[in-house]
Design a protein around this motif. Structure first.
Motif, mmCIF file in Angstrom:
data_model
loop_
_atom_site.group_PDB
_atom_site.id
_atom_site.type_symbol
_atom_site.label_atom_id
_atom_site.label_comp_id
_atom_site.label_asym_id
_atom_site.label_seq_id
_atom_site.Cartn_x
_atom_site.Cartn_y
_atom_site.Cartn_z
ATOM 1 N N THR A 112 42.879 39.360 93.706
ATOM 2 C CA THR A 112 44.308 39.097 93.551
ATOM 3 C C THR A 112 44.568 38.084 92.443
ATOM 4 N N HIS A 113 43.595 37.208 92.225
ATOM 5 C CA HIS A 113 43.655 36.238 91.134
ATOM 6 C C HIS A 113 42.248 35.666 90.980
ATOM 7 N N LEU A 114 42.050 34.861 89.938
ATOM 8 C CA LEU A 114 40.694 34.447 89.589
ATOM 9 C C LEU A 114 40.440 32.977 89.886
ATOM 10 N N GLU A 145 46.038 38.058 84.309
ATOM 11 C CA GLU A 145 45.236 37.006 84.940
ATOM 12 C C GLU A 145 43.941 36.767 84.174
ATOM 13 N N TYR A 146 43.252 37.846 83.842
ATOM 14 C CA TYR A 146 41.991 37.713 83.117
ATOM 15 C C TYR A 146 42.208 37.031 81.761
ATOM 16 N N ALA A 147 43.222 37.476 81.022
ATOM 17 C CA ALA A 147 43.458 36.916 79.686
ATOM 18 C C ALA A 147 43.763 35.427 79.767
ATOM 19 N N HIS A 152 41.852 29.751 79.061
ATOM 20 C CA HIS A 152 42.197 28.436 79.623
ATOM 21 C C HIS A 152 41.135 27.938 80.606
ATOM 22 N N SER A 153 39.884 28.196 80.304
ATOM 23 C CA SER A 153 38.808 27.739 81.188
ATOM 24 C C SER A 153 37.912 26.728 80.483
ATOM 25 N N THR A 154 38.565 25.754 79.827
ATOM 26 C CA THR A 154 37.793 24.766 79.076
ATOM 27 C C THR A 154 37.367 23.571 79.932
ATOM 28 N N ALA A 159 35.334 26.205 83.571
ATOM 29 C CA ALA A 159 34.312 26.863 82.747
ATOM 30 C C ALA A 159 33.175 27.385 83.616
ATOM 31 N N ALA A 160 32.760 26.584 84.607
ATOM 32 C CA ALA A 160 31.673 27.004 85.500
ATOM 33 C C ALA A 160 32.070 28.232 86.302
#
Length: 283
Positions: A112-114, A145-147, A152-154, A159-160
């Protein structure tokens, strides 16, 4: 725990249950406020006003598909901000198999989300590498959601999470990125429900004249049906999440639509003044 919507069977497989310890995510939900909502007790809260919640996966079995919706925390993960979510050694896969759904029988995983507690079992550690847990499944992620999380996973924890539970699915060629209103199969269509995360999606199920909604984290707990403005501390857009709650709950209120949350059990939504209340299925 099992529910049916027409010919669709839904099975909850719990990874972690908690009573209380929820103020970090719903700071407005104090014990006094919860005790003012007697319909929550005892199924969704204790007499003392402590919230009952779980981290779980939902297996959705249609006449043609076996779908795991959200995959919890996972084992052996590192870099999580909540210490007990690191290096877990839980029996989730054994529990899934015992429920009648061995991992190799799953043909679809849908997130449903990440967020961290919905994607952990996307992968498992094998010979020092993260590989897809459900080797015969396609993994369905919302394109929006993926994009967002790709870009935005800095921060170290984000990031992990992306590196161990999302990126390996793409690398293995198992990911399918879909629109937020995509049709998944005859019985299941996605509903865009942004706010908790930018591309959050819910599932609308229709079978043999019956309906259900798997709401994901539109609400973390039924208390948010009474207090639509009680947004989670991890909502990406608090006002949008409140608006999404109002719209989704209004769509299903006072109708025989089974609603199941990402962290709570099934029930039916009833209008209650300007907001809503939740009546647990079978309660």
């Amino acid at each position: 725990m099992r529910w049916t919507i027409g010919r669709v069977k839904i099975t909850k497989v719990v990874e972690l249950e908690t009573v209380g310890h929820t103020r970090f995510i719903l700071p407005s939900a104090g014990s006094e406020e919860i005790r003012r909502l007697p319909w929550l007790i005892p199924h969704f809260a204790t007499e003392e006003g402590r919230l009952k919640m779980s981290i779980h996966a939902l297996v959705v079995e249609t006449p043609t598909r076996r779908i795991v919706v959200d995959t919890g925390l996972g084992n052996d993960k590192q870099g999580r901000t909540i210490p007990i979510w690191n290096d877990r050694k839980g029996p989730f896969l054994d529990d899934l198999t015992a429920a009648g759904y061995p991992p190799d029988s799953i043909d679809t995983v849908l997130c449903t989300h990440l967020h961290v507690d919905h994607i952990g079992w996307n992968t498992r550690l094998k010979d020092g590498r993260w590989v897809p847990t459900f080797e015969n499944a396609r993994y369905v992620f919302g394109q929006t959601e993926y994009a967002y999380w790709r870009d935005h996973s800095t921060a170290p924890d984000k990031a992990a999470i992306f590196a161990d539970s999302v990126a390996p699915i793409l690398k293995a060629g198992r990911a399918e990125l879909v629109a937020s209103d995509a049709r998944i199969c005859d019985e299941i269509t996605l509903i865009p429900t942004p706010g908790h995360s930018p591309g959050h999606i819910s599932l609308h199920i229709r079978s043999d004249g019956e309906e259900g909604v798997l709401a994901g984290d539109v609400a973390h707990h039924p208390c948010q049906m009474a207090h639509l403005d009680w947004s989670s501390t991890v909502d990406s857009d608090a006002s949008q999440s409140a608006q999404t709650r109002r719209e989704l709950f209004a769509r299903v209120a006072d109708r025989p639509v089974l609603v199941i949350g990402g962290h709570f059990d099934a029930g039916h939504i009833k209008r209650d003044g300007d907001a809503f209340k939740f009546v647990g299925a079978g309660h």
